[in-house]
Motif scaffolding. Sequence first.
Motif, PDB file in Angstrom:
ATOM      1  N   THR A 164       0.847  -1.193   0.000  1.00 58.88           N
ATOM      2  CA  THR A 164       0.000   0.000   0.000  1.00 58.88           C
ATOM      3  C   THR A 164       0.881   1.241   0.000  1.00 58.88           C
ATOM      4  OG1 THR A 164      -0.166   0.033   2.425  1.00 58.88           O
ATOM      5  CG2 THR A 164      -1.908  -1.114   1.222  1.00 58.88           C
ATOM      6  N   ASP A 165       0.361   2.323  -0.535  1.00 60.25           N
ATOM      7  CA  ASP A 165       1.085   3.595  -0.554  1.00 60.25           C
ATOM      8  C   ASP A 165       0.058   4.714  -0.675  1.00 60.25           C
ATOM      9  OD1 ASP A 165       3.145   5.404  -0.485  1.00 60.25           O
ATOM     10  OD2 ASP A 165       4.057   4.803  -2.389  1.00 60.25           O
ATOM     11  N   VAL A 166       0.519   5.953  -0.499  1.00 57.40           N
ATOM     12  CA  VAL A 166      -0.361   7.117  -0.548  1.00 57.40           C
ATOM     13  C   VAL A 166      -0.346   7.734  -1.940  1.00 57.40           C
ATOM     14  CG1 VAL A 166      -0.711   9.488   0.271  1.00 57.40           C
ATOM     15  CG2 VAL A 166      -0.133   7.677   1.901  1.00 57.40           C
ATOM     16  N   LEU A 167      -1.531   7.987  -2.490  1.00 55.78           N
ATOM     17  CA  LEU A 167      -1.712   8.814  -3.679  1.00 55.78           C
ATOM     18  C   LEU A 167      -2.681   9.911  -3.248  1.00 55.78           C
ATOM     19  CD1 LEU A 167      -0.661   8.811  -6.587  1.00 55.78           C
ATOM     20  CD2 LEU A 167      -2.798   7.729  -7.280  1.00 55.78           C
ATOM     21  N   ASP A 168      -2.178  11.111  -3.146  1.00 58.23           N
ATOM     22  CA  ASP A 168      -2.902  12.203  -2.496  1.00 58.23           C
ATOM     23  C   ASP A 168      -3.784  12.953  -3.492  1.00 58.23           C
ATOM     24  OD1 ASP A 168      -3.690  14.451  -1.008  1.00 58.23           O
ATOM     25  OD2 ASP A 168      -1.796  14.498   0.083  1.00 58.23           O
ATOM     26  N   PRO A 169      -5.116  12.976  -3.270  1.00 60.71           N
ATOM     27  CA  PRO A 169      -5.998  13.725  -4.172  1.00 60.71           C
ATOM     28  C   PRO A 169      -5.941  15.236  -3.954  1.00 60.71           C
ATOM     29  CG  PRO A 169      -7.286  12.744  -2.433  1.00 60.71           C
ATOM     30  CD  PRO A 169      -5.868  12.256  -2.230  1.00 60.71           C
ATOM     31  N   LEU A 170      -5.114  15.668  -3.004  1.00 59.55           N
ATOM     32  CA  LEU A 170      -4.853  17.090  -2.808  1.00 59.55           C
ATOM     33  C   LEU A 170      -6.097  17.914  -2.514  1.00 59.55           C
ATOM     34  CD1 LEU A 170      -1.942  17.857  -5.266  1.00 59.55           C
ATOM     35  CD2 LEU A 170      -2.203  18.925  -3.033  1.00 59.55           C
ATOM     36  N   GLU A 171      -6.990  17.327  -1.723  1.00 56.27           N
ATOM     37  CA  GLU A 171      -8.185  18.079  -1.327  1.00 56.27           C
ATOM     38  C   GLU A 171      -7.901  18.928  -0.089  1.00 56.27           C
ATOM     39  OE1 GLU A 171     -11.109  15.009  -1.060  1.00 56.27           O
ATOM     40  OE2 GLU A 171     -11.449  14.994  -3.223  1.00 56.27           O
ATOM     41  N   GLY A 172      -6.748  18.710   0.517  1.00 57.17           N
ATOM     42  CA  GLY A 172      -6.324  19.488   1.670  1.00 57.17           C
ATOM     43  C   GLY A 172      -4.882  19.155   1.997  1.00 57.17           C
ATOM     44  N   ILE A 173      -4.183  20.103   2.624  1.00 62.09           N
ATOM     45  CA  ILE A 173      -2.806  19.889   3.061  1.00 62.09           C
ATOM     46  C   ILE A 173      -2.809  19.706   4.572  1.00 62.09           C
ATOM     47  CG2 ILE A 173      -0.524  20.936   3.285  1.00 62.09           C
ATOM     48  CD1 ILE A 173      -0.998  20.199   0.472  1.00 62.09           C
ATOM     49  N   THR A 174      -2.207  18.623   5.045  1.00 66.01           N
ATOM     50  CA  THR A 174      -2.108  18.369   6.479  1.00 66.01           C
ATOM     51  C   THR A 174      -0.664  17.989   6.817  1.00 66.01           C
ATOM     52  OG1 THR A 174      -2.517  15.974   6.381  1.00 66.01           O
ATOM     53  CG2 THR A 174      -4.454  17.427   6.419  1.00 66.01           C
ATOM     54  N   ASP A 175      -0.421  17.710   8.099  1.00 64.42           N
ATOM     55  CA  ASP A 175       0.911  17.278   8.525  1.00 64.42           C
ATOM     56  C   ASP A 175       1.296  15.954   7.874  1.00 64.42           C
ATOM     57  OD1 ASP A 175       1.109  19.504  10.106  1.00 64.42           O
ATOM     58  OD2 ASP A 175       0.476  18.496  11.944  1.00 64.42           O
ATOM     59  N   LYS A 176       0.287  15.180   7.429  1.00 66.47           N
ATOM     60  CA  LYS A 176       0.557  13.886   6.805  1.00 66.47           C
ATOM     61  C   LYS A 176       0.867  14.016   5.307  1.00 66.47           C
ATOM     62  CE  LYS A 176      -2.448  11.271   9.951  1.00 66.47           C
ATOM     63  NZ  LYS A 176      -3.640  10.381  10.032  1.00 66.47           N
ATOM     64  N   SER A 177       0.638  15.194   4.750  1.00 60.90           N
ATOM     65  CA  SER A 177       0.869  15.385   3.316  1.00 60.90           C
ATOM     66  C   SER A 177       2.348  15.294   2.992  1.00 60.90           C
ATOM     67  CB  SER A 177       0.334  16.751   2.865  1.00 60.90           C
ATOM     68  OG  SER A 177      -1.047  16.867   3.107  1.00 60.90           O
ATOM     69  N   ARG A 178       2.637  14.695   1.844  1.00 62.10           N
ATOM     70  CA  ARG A 178       4.026  14.597   1.384  1.00 62.10           C
ATOM     71  C   ARG A 178       4.368  15.836   0.568  1.00 62.10           C
ATOM     72  NH1 ARG A 178       4.013   8.248  -0.605  1.00 62.10           N
ATOM     73  NH2 ARG A 178       3.841   7.307   1.466  1.00 62.10           N
ATOM     74  N   GLY A 179       4.531  16.941   1.270  1.00 64.39           N
ATOM     75  CA  GLY A 179       4.797  18.219   0.622  1.00 64.39           C
ATOM     76  C   GLY A 179       3.972  19.308   1.270  1.00 64.39           C
ATOM     77  N   SER A 180       4.416  20.537   1.089  1.00 64.60           N
ATOM     78  CA  SER A 180       3.757  21.658   1.770  1.00 64.60           C
ATOM     79  C   SER A 180       2.821  22.442   0.863  1.00 64.60           C
ATOM     80  CB  SER A 180       4.816  22.610   2.337  1.00 64.60           C
ATOM     81  OG  SER A 180       5.628  23.135   1.289  1.00 64.60           O
ATOM     82  N   ASP A 181       2.839  22.150  -0.445  1.00 60.70           N
ATOM     83  CA  ASP A 181       1.920  22.843  -1.346  1.00 60.70           C
ATOM     84  C   ASP A 181       1.581  21.943  -2.529  1.00 60.70           C
ATOM     85  OD1 ASP A 181       4.068  22.901  -3.118  1.00 60.70           O
ATOM     86  OD2 ASP A 181       4.326  25.077  -3.061  1.00 60.70           O
ATOM     87  N   TYR A 182       0.764  22.447  -3.426  1.00 59.05           N
ATOM     88  CA  TYR A 182       0.268  21.663  -4.559  1.00 59.05           C
ATOM     89  C   TYR A 182       1.398  21.033  -5.372  1.00 59.05           C
ATOM     90  CZ  TYR A 182      -1.769  20.639  -9.125  1.00 59.05           C
ATOM     91  OH  TYR A 182      -2.124  20.015 -10.290  1.00 59.05           O
TER      92      TYR A 182
ATOM     93  N   GLU B 136       4.574  20.417  -4.662  1.00 55.22           N
ATOM     94  CA  GLU B 136       5.348  19.414  -3.932  1.00 55.22           C
ATOM     95  C   GLU B 136       4.581  18.104  -3.783  1.00 55.22           C
ATOM     96  OE1 GLU B 136       6.855  20.744  -0.208  1.00 55.22           O
ATOM     97  OE2 GLU B 136       8.084  22.347  -1.070  1.00 55.22           O
ATOM     98  N   VAL B 137       3.290  18.192  -3.453  1.00 54.09           N
ATOM     99  CA  VAL B 137       2.495  16.974  -3.276  1.00 54.09           C
ATOM    100  C   VAL B 137       2.305  16.260  -4.614  1.00 54.09           C
ATOM    101  CG1 VAL B 137       0.270  16.032  -2.539  1.00 54.09           C
ATOM    102  CG2 VAL B 137       1.348  17.850  -1.211  1.00 54.09           C
ATOM    103  N   MET B 138       2.099  17.011  -5.683  1.00 52.91           N
ATOM    104  CA  MET B 138       1.968  16.376  -6.998  1.00 52.91           C
ATOM    105  C   MET B 138       3.261  15.660  -7.390  1.00 52.91           C
ATOM    106  SD  MET B 138      -1.000  16.437  -8.496  1.00 52.91           S
ATOM    107  CE  MET B 138      -0.826  16.438 -10.291  1.00 52.91           C
ATOM    108  N   ARG B 139       4.394  16.240  -7.056  1.00 51.90           N
ATOM    109  CA  ARG B 139       5.673  15.567  -7.340  1.00 51.90           C
ATOM    110  C   ARG B 139       5.807  14.293  -6.504  1.00 51.90           C
ATOM    111  NH1 ARG B 139       9.019  21.160  -7.926  1.00 51.90           N
ATOM    112  NH2 ARG B 139       8.969  21.277 -10.211  1.00 51.90           N
ATOM    113  N   SER B 140       5.307  14.327  -5.272  1.00 56.36           N
ATOM    114  CA  SER B 140       5.302  13.114  -4.446  1.00 56.36           C
ATOM    115  C   SER B 140       4.391  12.050  -5.059  1.00 56.36           C
ATOM    116  CB  SER B 140       4.842  13.449  -3.022  1.00 56.36           C
ATOM    117  OG  SER B 140       5.772  14.291  -2.367  1.00 56.36           O
ATOM    118  N   ASN B 141       3.255  12.491  -5.602  1.00 51.41           N
ATOM    119  CA  ASN B 141       2.362  11.562  -6.296  1.00 51.41           C
ATOM    120  C   ASN B 141       3.058  10.932  -7.496  1.00 51.41           C
ATOM    121  OD1 ASN B 141       0.178  11.898  -4.594  1.00 51.41           O
ATOM    122  ND2 ASN B 141      -0.872  13.385  -5.887  1.00 51.41           N
ATOM    123  N   LEU B 142       3.802  11.735  -8.230  1.00 51.58           N
ATOM    124  CA  LEU B 142       4.527  11.227  -9.396  1.00 51.58           C
ATOM    125  C   LEU B 142       5.556  10.186  -8.964  1.00 51.58           C
ATOM    126  CD1 LEU B 142       5.370  11.166 -12.349  1.00 51.58           C
ATOM    127  CD2 LEU B 142       6.756  13.220 -11.940  1.00 51.58           C
TER     128      LEU B 142
END
Length: 339
Positions: free
Chosen positions: A303-321, A323-329
């Motif tokens: 299992t792994d995280v694919l973030d739909p970016l509906e919100g940024i939290t402490d658990k997000s892999r990145g601090s903004d859109y 960064e999180v999209m790059r983590s998704n990639l």
Amino acid sequence: MNVRRLIPTTALAGAVALGLVPLSACAGTSDAADGGNGGKLDVVASFYPMQYLAEQIGGGHVAVETLTKPGVEPHDLELKPRQIGALGEADVILYLKGIQPAVDEAIAQAGVKNTVDAATLTKLEAHGTSTGHDHGHGEEGHGEEGHADEHAGEEGHEGHDHGSEAGADPHVWLDPVKYAEVAKGVGSAFEKADPEHAADYKKNTDALVKKLGDLNTEFETGLKNTATRTFITTHSAFGYLAERYHLDQEGISGLDPESEPSPARMKELQEVAAKDKVSTIFFETLASDKTAKTLAGDTGLKTDVLDPLEGITDKSRGSDYIEVMRSNLTALKKALGAK
């Protein structure tokens, strides 16, 4: 420029208590006298993808408030009467119709002149639990052939149905190309609402569109050659992303992240995982990972995280859109066996 209208003391206190108005706006009568927020354009964003656009495009000329606080699942948001009342004091409201029914209704009632529905700024499509190309045609079939979304941003591009889910899929921000189209529309809206700073809004919009263009190139390059084109996710939020980069999204549930899959769907996904050499079941940060772990346990997958970016939290892999999209990639490249 529209300046903030004076708010009755009781209404303002209620809005502050709910976090809709920054405390600095109530620091003294001088703030109210110059229009509140130092004369900035007051923007209310419905949830994080809209907030990010407002902040990137508005820069120092806007004061952005978000209805959906970090950690709150946007689909479930319920507004309190005071929040609904405070909406009417905004200079600009930025939202995406179809994500949050309670917000859609409240915004319709607010009657703010500069109300921007991001869903009108790009072409929406219908996506179901299964999105992308047909299975069973081998790796050679995953290319330009059958990729109906190649010209999604062009005028007249017709949406198409990819499953049993009725209605249009609102998750356009997960496709950097469509998100850039929305950004351009938001920039134009800000220019209209605040002509004095139109040049800055245009400059900021162009810079954001370039960043999104670069992100699109990263996805195209990173996902061009992979061992499999199929990914399984608990939340069918990635239909536009799958279309853009020639992937197959298999959603455990539909567009609602909390809906429970049927036993038949779980069995079908086990077969898909075996057939398409799927290695990973993705779950998201704001919803339960129980279903993903159940399916992964039944199939022996990770299992792994694919973030739909509906919100940024402490658990997000990145601090903004971005960064999180790059983590998704990165997560997709790993799961799909990118070469």
